[in-house]
Design a protein around this motif. Sequence first.
Motif, short mmCIF file in Angstrom:
data_model
loop_
_atom_site.label_atom_id
_atom_site.label_comp_id
_atom_site.label_asym_id
_atom_site.label_seq_id
_atom_site.Cartn_x
_atom_site.Cartn_y
_atom_site.Cartn_z
N ILE A 1 0.84 -1.20 0.00
CA ILE A 1 0.00 0.00 0.00
C ILE A 1 0.87 1.25 0.00
N ALA A 2 1.87 1.26 0.90
CA ALA A 2 2.75 2.43 1.02
C ALA A 2 3.49 2.68 -0.29
N LEU A 3 4.00 1.60 -0.88
CA LEU A 3 4.78 1.73 -2.11
C LEU A 3 3.91 2.17 -3.28
N THR A 4 2.71 1.62 -3.36
CA THR A 4 1.80 1.98 -4.45
C THR A 4 1.42 3.46 -4.36
N LEU A 5 1.09 3.92 -3.15
CA LEU A 5 0.65 5.31 -2.99
C LEU A 5 1.76 6.31 -3.27
N THR A 6 3.01 5.96 -2.91
CA THR A 6 4.09 6.93 -3.07
C THR A 6 4.76 6.87 -4.45
N THR A 7 4.55 5.80 -5.19
CA THR A 7 5.13 5.76 -6.54
C THR A 7 4.07 6.07 -7.59
N LEU B 1 -1.36 -14.48 -13.81
CA LEU B 1 -2.07 -13.21 -13.89
C LEU B 1 -3.28 -13.12 -12.96
N ALA B 2 -4.09 -14.17 -12.91
CA ALA B 2 -5.31 -14.11 -12.09
C ALA B 2 -4.96 -13.90 -10.62
N GLU B 3 -3.99 -14.67 -10.13
CA GLU B 3 -3.59 -14.55 -8.71
C GLU B 3 -3.02 -13.16 -8.43
N ARG B 4 -2.14 -12.71 -9.32
CA ARG B 4 -1.46 -11.43 -9.08
C ARG B 4 -2.42 -10.25 -9.22
N LEU B 5 -3.37 -10.35 -10.12
CA LEU B 5 -4.33 -9.27 -10.28
C LEU B 5 -5.19 -9.16 -9.02
N GLU B 6 -5.54 -10.31 -8.47
CA GLU B 6 -6.32 -10.32 -7.24
C GLU B 6 -5.57 -9.55 -6.15
N SER B 7 -4.26 -9.77 -6.10
CA SER B 7 -3.42 -9.10 -5.12
C SER B 7 -3.43 -7.58 -5.35
N LEU C 1 -5.68 -2.09 -3.77
CA LEU C 1 -6.47 -0.89 -4.08
C LEU C 1 -7.68 -0.78 -3.16
N TYR C 2 -8.35 -1.90 -2.91
CA TYR C 2 -9.56 -1.86 -2.08
C TYR C 2 -9.20 -1.57 -0.61
N GLU D 1 -7.61 8.54 -4.19
CA GLU D 1 -6.41 7.90 -4.76
C GLU D 1 -6.73 6.48 -5.24
N ALA D 2 -7.50 5.74 -4.42
CA ALA D 2 -7.83 4.36 -4.79
C ALA D 2 -8.63 4.34 -6.09
#
Lengths: 132, 426
Positions: free
Chosen positions: B134-140, B186-192, B197-198, B221-222
């Motif tokens: 979460i932290a990495l996604t929001l700051t990059t 892809l399916a597993e990673r997209l779920e992640s 995001l949620y 942001e989400a």
Amino acid sequence: MKYYLFMYHDEKTGAALSKEEMDGWLAKIKAWSDSMRHAGVLIKAEALHPTAAATTVRVRQGKTLTTHGPFAETKEQLGGAYLIECSHLDEALAWAAKSPQAEFGSIEVRPVWDMEMTAAADSTREKGYFRK
Amino acid sequence: MEDALVMALEKVQRQERGQILATLIGWCGDFDLAEEALQDALLAAMQHWGRRGIPVKPGAWLTTVARRKAVDHLRQTGAAPADATVPKAVEATEDPDEIEDADEVHAEADDYPDERLKLIFTCCHPALPPEQGIALTLTTLGGLTTAETAAAFLVPLSTMAQRLVRAKRKIKDAGLPYRIPPPELLAERLESVLTVLYLIFTEGYSATAGESVMRPHLCEEAIRLGRLLELLVRGDSTGIDLTAAAQAEILGLLSLMILIHARRHARVGGGGELIGLENQSRDHWEKREITEGMAVLEAAMHLGCAGPYQLQAAIQALHCGVEAPEMTDWTRIAGLYQSLLEFSDTSVIRLNHAVAVAMAGAPEEGLALLEAWCGELQAYGPFHLARAELLRRMGRRSEALAAYDRALEVTGNARERDFILGRMDA
């Protein structure tokens, strides 16, 4: 990169298997291990005796303490380790997921600390890697 | 001129920071180096854009200059780059001191391919703990600084900084790949990715923690990241073949977030108190956003692959789509919760299913469903509250009051306690 696959499973379930069942699993595990060897991924494979064969040693204030059994009681026990070479984590995870043990136990994938890379980085720092 | 320059820099930061970082990280394989180089490039832009004018493609200009700054940085520290091709790519091009001054930067600063999908999948890799992802996604990819992210999550700056350090260290030490996952993953990673995001969205929405002006920003942001994901996946030309099911769930999550967010102004009263769905003033709902959320949901359902996010969005759409709470189609909502249970059988979904069944005209059946799971939910405030509301509707007033009391006992949050007290008096 080098990764260790640490294979954990409940020793009791293994011990409860019949000889035929056990042979079946061992054949599957060997086939998986061979497939890693053929792909040029496998560096080393080791199986361990059960934790009953383990002895744990600690030195505290200069005094050696020797105890029977593994260092900690856990639900699943370390039963073996595979050292593999992969280009990244996802590749190592994919090999781990293909293992028959993944179906009844857990596999911890740990990157190996690359001492050579660390040493090389230290020496290039001295030499100045990018200077001609 | 000065103002125009500052505005141009702010604009490129806001709109293109994620894309520039994604390109730089892909090229040098190092998050920290990419961020430092971009900082240096922004400083260089302050000087040179003032003198030479704002380039036609500011983002591409910054990317090119940042690459050279990164090489400078590697030369100075003598550190070996993560990717051995880095020095060869840029070495011997020019004198590093003069680089961002030269005309060739303008000429060379051409478009770079968009690598943000790789960055999303890396930031949300399941090997990283969710709070780090979460932290990495929001700051990059998001538009938040470390300080803003810390404020939004109500943690000290040092804690948030530590999460980022740990995430970057794990990416490097464990050798996380920087790529769009192959079809089998892809399916597993997209779920992640969708989970991350949620989680960002619900953190912004939830009232369980204290107050912060940054919290609503998390919802925005989400949603912004959800739109970006949808856009990148739709417009991706790198040949990834996302299944219809995956696309449908990306749209489903986006719709869910838009529909919930559209009710933000009606959800909290003037005194900061929470207002339940049936008592919300529908005039305060954002109609335009509801229309958009419904359109996104329709696009998702058009793909013909049901999934948990789409089902939740459909439930929200049924709530949002009626003029008055009495008109809510609880029978359909109960059916949707029933389908949702097939995807994830959790206590919270069971609770909501039971309430919907009761509201659909079968209060006895709903109460029975609710009480069948009461063992697991004794410490869960909403369970007692839902039970109290059902008993009250059925006219069993004293039992209802006892249930409200139980709800109060297990609820720590001041706003939620006020809400329960308000219901007891009503």
